[in-house]
Motif scaffolding. Sequence first.
Motif, PDB file in Angstrom:
ATOM      1  N   PRO A  99       0.825  -1.210   0.000  1.00 36.52           N
ATOM      2  CA  PRO A  99       0.000   0.000   0.000  1.00 36.52           C
ATOM      3  C   PRO A  99       0.860   1.262   0.000  1.00 36.52           C
ATOM      4  N   PRO A 100       0.387   2.314  -0.650  1.00 33.99           N
ATOM      5  CA  PRO A 100      -0.956   2.482  -1.209  1.00 33.99           C
ATOM      6  C   PRO A 100      -1.115   1.959  -2.630  1.00 33.99           C
ATOM      7  N   TYR A 101      -0.090   1.337  -3.194  1.00 37.67           N
ATOM      8  CA  TYR A 101      -0.167   0.846  -4.572  1.00 37.67           C
ATOM      9  C   TYR A 101      -0.437  -0.648  -4.547  1.00 37.67           C
ATOM     10  N   ILE A 102      -1.708  -1.005  -4.664  1.00 35.32           N
ATOM     11  CA  ILE A 102      -2.117  -2.402  -4.552  1.00 35.32           C
ATOM     12  C   ILE A 102      -3.074  -2.754  -5.673  1.00 35.32           C
ATOM     13  N   SER A 103      -3.114  -4.043  -6.005  1.00 33.49           N
ATOM     14  CA  SER A 103      -4.046  -4.553  -7.004  1.00 33.49           C
ATOM     15  C   SER A 103      -5.065  -5.490  -6.397  1.00 33.49           C
ATOM     16  N   GLY A 104      -4.816  -5.936  -5.169  1.00 33.41           N
ATOM     17  CA  GLY A 104      -5.707  -6.890  -4.524  1.00 33.41           C
ATOM     18  C   GLY A 104      -5.379  -7.016  -3.049  1.00 33.41           C
ATOM     19  N   GLY A 105      -5.799  -8.135  -2.470  1.00 38.34           N
ATOM     20  CA  GLY A 105      -5.649  -8.317  -1.037  1.00 38.34           C
ATOM     21  C   GLY A 105      -4.225  -8.573  -0.584  1.00 38.34           C
ATOM     22  N   LEU A 106      -3.324  -8.968  -1.502  1.00 36.51           N
ATOM     23  CA  LEU A 106      -1.967  -9.297  -1.092  1.00 36.51           C
ATOM     24  C   LEU A 106      -1.244  -8.095  -0.495  1.00 36.51           C
ATOM     25  N   GLY A 107      -1.391  -6.927  -1.119  1.00 37.40           N
ATOM     26  CA  GLY A 107      -0.733  -5.741  -0.593  1.00 37.40           C
ATOM     27  C   GLY A 107      -1.214  -5.402   0.801  1.00 37.40           C
ATOM     28  N   THR A 108      -2.516  -5.519   1.025  1.00 38.37           N
ATOM     29  CA  THR A 108      -3.078  -5.269   2.354  1.00 38.37           C
ATOM     30  C   THR A 108      -2.508  -6.249   3.368  1.00 38.37           C
ATOM     31  N   ALA A 109      -2.399  -7.521   2.961  1.00 35.81           N
ATOM     32  CA  ALA A 109      -1.847  -8.536   3.852  1.00 35.81           C
ATOM     33  C   ALA A 109      -0.388  -8.252   4.170  1.00 35.81           C
ATOM     34  N   CYS A 110       0.382  -7.857   3.164  1.00 38.24           N
ATOM     35  CA  CYS A 110       1.798  -7.551   3.398  1.00 38.24           C
ATOM     36  C   CYS A 110       1.958  -6.404   4.396  1.00 38.24           C
ATOM     37  N   GLN A 111       1.121  -5.398   4.273  1.00 38.15           N
ATOM     38  CA  GLN A 111       1.201  -4.296   5.218  1.00 38.15           C
ATOM     39  C   GLN A 111       0.846  -4.756   6.634  1.00 38.15           C
ATOM     40  N   GLY A 112      -0.198  -5.563   6.753  1.00 42.51           N
ATOM     41  CA  GLY A 112      -0.578  -6.065   8.067  1.00 42.51           C
ATOM     42  C   GLY A 112       0.511  -6.915   8.696  1.00 42.51           C
ATOM     43  N   ILE A 113       1.127  -7.777   7.892  1.00 42.64           N
ATOM     44  CA  ILE A 113       2.192  -8.646   8.399  1.00 42.64           C
ATOM     45  C   ILE A 113       3.391  -7.818   8.852  1.00 42.64           C
ATOM     46  N   THR A 114       3.818  -6.858   8.015  1.00 42.84           N
ATOM     47  CA  THR A 114       4.978  -6.050   8.384  1.00 42.84           C
ATOM     48  C   THR A 114       4.689  -5.189   9.608  1.00 42.84           C
ATOM     49  N   ASP A 115       3.475  -4.655   9.708  1.00 41.61           N
ATOM     50  CA  ASP A 115       3.110  -3.881  10.900  1.00 41.61           C
ATOM     51  C   ASP A 115       3.202  -4.753  12.149  1.00 41.61           C
TER      52      ASP A 115
END
Length: 442
Positions: A11-27
């Motif tokens: 994020p903020p450059y995402i195409s689907g749920g993977l980017g959201t998941a990556c941000q959650g995991i790294t957070d």
Amino acid sequence: MRILMLGWEFPPYISGGLGTACQGITDGLTQLGHEIIFVLPKVLGAINTARLQLLSAADFSCPLYTEELEPVLPSKPQTIAAELKLLPIDSPLQPYFSSAQYSSRPHIDGLATAMDGDQLEYVASPQAGDYGQNLVAEVIRYGMAVGSLAMTHSFDIIHAHDWMSVFAGVNARLVSGKPLILHIHSLEIDRSGANVNGEILEIESYGLKQADHIIAVSHYTKSRIVNFYGIAPERITVVHNAVSQQEARRQRATVGDKNIKTVFFLGRITFQKGPDYFVEAAARVLQIMPNVRFIMAGTGDMTRQMVERVAELGIGANFHFTGFLKGKEVENAYAMSDLYVMPSVSEPFGISPLEAMSYDVPVIISKQSGVSELIKHALKVDFWNVDEIADRIVALLKHPVLADELKDRGWEEIKKIRWDKAAEKIAEVYGRAILEKREAGG
């Protein structure tokens, strides 16, 4: 510990749920005190937000490149937080490209890979199916750049996300000797059904066999990895996705016209997400409840087919296509909705129902989804049973007591589904992999 994490959207450059998941995991991992270098391919200048601080990497060289491949220099590393650096590598690689979209971007000649043990051989290749003429070439180029980058950075573990990061992860492991964790969010058999891309299947299989350990986003995905790819179940740990603390703050839906109910679909308009079942269910609902509005948000290869089918069914006045939504547009769509429907044909997880629940929106989800393992307070249907989907939609729209019950119990449920808990499980996987490597003399 220090983690080299490999993916292709954030994020903020995402195409689907993977980017959201990556941000959650790294957070979650950084909250536990871990340091992360996140490497992703991108066209230079694609990421430029206040949240990302750019650091210099202009002198980075790529000694792994062959004469056939032009060296691709990463742009400056980006510090998101003290513990998280984002290293963009110049590449047109993005998920979910069609052939036309991908071929219009800068690219190199098509390549495939002969995978034999730990040796990667780069050879000429034909077009890479629906994923674009040179997508596999870009996956290889990304992998080679990451292998070179791994020579100049220290880390304790490698965490790669999905098939596009397989070569990157394997190259980083060859260079560093560190354990490789492959995190599977989606499989080619989920995305494409019977029309699978053979090259991608081969890359997935190679990555699953090369990884020191595998993380699957659901038991559903784990079983498919075991049954389809022949991977031993003890090599796979299930870690469900979650919602961020911000998303888990209850958001009351916007009150609109009480005489018109809104049913929402959000996702790529493609085979995997079941948009055709949503359209057919909508037609059945409108025969019973004519004052219902259906919204389909997203883009994909089935968009034209869905538009034509809506016209054939004569429901165009009640059916709206929004195109791709992001940020506040998605939040507003959730807030306006009375019901969220995810009729996915094969969904490894599916974060969007959790997001909808945070906006006090009851959800209907397919039984063929990983998220159905995690949440109890949702109505669950077989994706192919259009009559059942329609019946459930009518029941929730006609009976607000039932809808309110799902809202209240769902809200209590998602408060407990947090990224810090998922991160703790992931860190345990790291620890076991590092210990096993050490005991094996690695």
